[in-house]
Scaffold this active site. Structure first.
Site: not given
Ligand code: ADP
Ligand code: ZN
Ligand code: MG
Length: 645
Positions: A214-215, A218, A439
């Site tokens: 996933g992106p 997420t 704008e």
């Molecule tokens: P990834 O590993 O997919 O890049 P992370 O798990 O490191 O993303 O997410 C970073 C932070 O963003 C997490 O610590 C949390 O605080 C928040 N976060 C991301 N996705 C969620 C989710 N689905 N629900 C709640 N918090 C989230």
């Molecule tokens: Zn413009």
């Protein structure tokens, strides 16, 4: 916070330091002793030149001599005034091996002998045998003690995997929101870990690995921690990039070490973050520097290890990546990461749920509606939403408010989308006027085009890195597809700013370069990727990223110059037609354009009902509908030039 012990290597160093230290001291003492002993015990005798000694012998003055290979001690006949023989001893160094010396000494009646065997000899011998190994071990111990906090020159091969001991990731599934499908699949893995017997009794094989795709932001890392937290098993976590080392072979050794540790702690979870850093297709593009060997070996080792352990040992490997398309196909084969769990950007409901999770510890004012915030934040990932809640709270705190209000959230959204307000950037009157018309040009066309969302706000307060003014359009719903008329509409909106400048000032400024870039890119994609051109048809002229990475050098297909020319012509036609429509719309609504821009200049920001009052008056010219449908303009319509006066 998880307790992170850098196992093994952190426990040893203190011992090593003592060991190295005491050896060093011992070594220094022995060396000193070696130098000091002889000079202490040797008599302090005056040194005379060899020629003087020979002269004294020949003059008959020498009484006795002890002749060594490199040292001759002797005493003289001369007597002290009280008649006793002199105890004075002289020392000289022979020039070379003087074979005549014994004869000369005998001729002059000197009593001579060889020196007695050296009493200190055994010490020197001992030291000469022991010192070199001691020096070696001393230096080694010294280095070992140094590397505890310093460069890991000698930790080669030791896994850096940290252990998050039982339950201490502190993350539960309730902390992760908006990714329900992924959660459901992963809950199954938790069950495997907790009740392995239930599955193995039936002869089912527990999956070895799951790949979270996933992106960024997420919640992939968060989900993996939640699995460990829920199952209450040890959690080994290592990032793919940590496997890649300077020395070839080190990464492979790490993988081996990691799996060894994991097997001892089973059932447990091994989490490999950013798998793409390690699992890129072997032999793909980028190998030309020759730096691929290390990664390839590490990847091979990982594959071997994954095949090597029995499915039911209770070690489950979870990996995360945001670039699944570059992963080596071998990794995705059944028996390895046979489960793929997609962790996608959340939809509106998901965003609301994530906002709820993060707003748990934040004081919210009455007027805050998380559902509305979710609507206004399409495309935001979990990490963005967490950041948004925090920004809003910071804003409220700065204003000394008791609770976070909806206004704080709105300002925070704008900050994240457009950057910080920069009132310090002062525009002169002409510039400000140009920005205002620009704008409003975007806004009027935005109000008329399908699928582009509501125009919420226009502003001539500079923001962020480059924006002198901005228009915010919010989609009313999440969109996953764009239809061709919406692409045309978007291109026209992008060109609206510049078109307004053309109509009002008769000349253009540099402020539209970003708009033009985006419009051209969009037009090109419509033709080369989405097959939206009638002339060129549904043929892809660009390679998707995956094909590109797997060893082709050019992102475009090999196309004939004729087709390339055709693409260029089609792109230009698309942009030109959109430009024409933008000009035509603004010309048609010229009064509205001027009124709105004047009001914007006075108020600096127009939003809400004030803005809607203006934009509701916008009217579409006849040709617009036809153009939206076909992308073409009727032949008899006036061309751009006639409007450009
Ligand atoms: P990834 O590993 O997919 O890049 P992370 O798990 O490191 O993303 O997410 C970073 C932070 O963003 C997490 O610590 C949390 O605080 C928040 N976060 C991301 N996705 C969620 C989710 N689905 N629900 C709640 N918090 C989230
Ligand atoms: Zn413009
Ligand atoms: Mg991550």
């Amino acid at each position: 916070m998880p307790v992170e012990t850098n196992n093994k290597s952190q426990i040893k160093p203190p011992k090593m330091r003592q060991f190295g230290g005491s050896f060093l001291i011992l070594l220094t003492l022995l060396l000193l002793l070696n130098f000091i002993v002889p000079s202490f015990f040797g008599p302090q005798s005056p040194q005379v030149p060899y020629s003087t000694f020979i002269a004294q012998v020949e003059a008959g003055q020498v009484d006795r001599a002890i002749v060594g290979g490199d040292r001759i001690q002797y005493s003289l006949h001369s007597q002290t005034p009280d008649g006793k023989p002199s105890e004075q001893v002289f020392v000289t160094t022979p020039v070379a091996i003087d074979l005549d010396l014994p004869r000369i000494l005998r001729e002059h009646n000197v009593e001579f002998a060889a020196p007695p065997p050296n009493q200190n000899g055994w010490i020197s011998t001992l030291i000469s045998w022991i010192a070199p190994p001691l020096i070696f071990f001393g230096i080694w111990g010294f280095l070992m003690s140094r590397q505890a906090g310093g460069p890991a020159a000698l930790t080669v091969g030791k896994s850096k995997a940290r252990i998050y001991s039982e339950g201490s990731t502190g993350v539960k599934f309730t902390d992760v929101a908006g990714v329900d499908e992924a959660k459901a699949e992963l809950e199954e893995i938790v069950d495997f870990l907790k009740n392995a017997g239930k599955y193995t009794n039936l002869g089912a094989k527990i999956p070895k690995g799951a790949l979270l795709v996933g992106p960024p932001g997420t919640g992939k890392t968060l989900l993996a921690k939640a699995i460990a937290g829920e199952a209450g098993v040890p959690f080994f976590s290592i990032s793919g990039s940590e496997f890649i080392e300077l020395f070839v072979g080190v990464g492979a050794a790490r993988v081996r070490d990691l799996f060894e540790q994991a097997k001892q702690q089973a059932p447990c979870i091994v989490f490999i973050d950013e798998l793409d850093a390690l699992g890129k297709s072997r032999g793909g593009a980028g190998g030309f520097i020759g730096g691929n060997d290390e990664r390839e070996q590490t990847l091979n080792q990982l594959l071997t290890e994954m095949d090597g352990f029995d499915a039911n040992t209770g070690v489950i490997i979870i990996a995360a990546t945001n670039r699944p398309e570059v992963l080596d196909p071998a990794l995705r084969r059944p028996g390895r990461f046979d489960r793929q769990v997609v962790v996608d950007r959340p939809d509106k409901i998901g965003r609301e749920a994530i906002l709820k999770v993060h707003a748990r510890n934040v004081k919210l004012a009455e007027d805050v509606n998380l559902g509305t915030i979710a609507i206004r934040t399409p495309g935001f990932a979990g990490a963005d939403l967490a950041n948004l809640v925090n920004e809003a709270a910071l804003l409220a705190a700065r204003q000394n408010r008791q609770a976070v209000t909806m206004a704080d959230f709105n300002e925070a959204i704008e900050r994240l989308v457009a950057g910080l307000e920069k009132r310090s950037r002062v525009l002169n009157e002409t510039e400000k006027k140009t920005v205002a018309y620009h704008e409003v040009g975007h806004a009027i066309i935005g109000a008329l085009m399908p699928g582009a969302g509501k125009v919420e706000k226009i502003s001539v307060v500079p923001r962020g890195v480059g924006a002198l003014g901005y228009t915010i359009q919010m989609p009313e719903e999440d969109r996953f597809l764009m239809v061709e008329d919406e692409i045309r509409g978007r291109i026209a909106i992008l060109l609206g700013g510049r078109s307004a400048e053309e109509i009002i000032f008769g000349k253009v400024s540099t402020g539209a370069s970003d708009d033009i870039q985006k419009a051209t890119d969009l037009a090109e994609r419509a033709i080369t990727l989405y097959g939206m051109s009638d002339k060129l048809g549904p043929v892809a002229f660009e390679k998707s990223q995956q094909q590109f990475i797997e060893g082709y050098s050019n992102p475009r297909r090999a196309i004939s110059p004729k087709v390339a020319e055709e693409i260029d012509r089609e792109v230009k036609l698309t942009v030109d037609n959109a430009h024409h429509i933008a000009l035509s719309i603004l010309q048609y609504n010229r009064d509205l354009l001027e009124q709105t821009a004047e009001e914007l200049l006075q108020k600096e920001i127009l939003e809400g009902s004030q803005l809607r009052e203006h934009l509701n008056q916008a009217k579409a010219p006849d040709e617009m509908a036809e153009w939206l449908r076909t992308g073409k303009l009727s032949e008899d319509k006036p061309l751009l030039q006639t409007l450009l006066v």
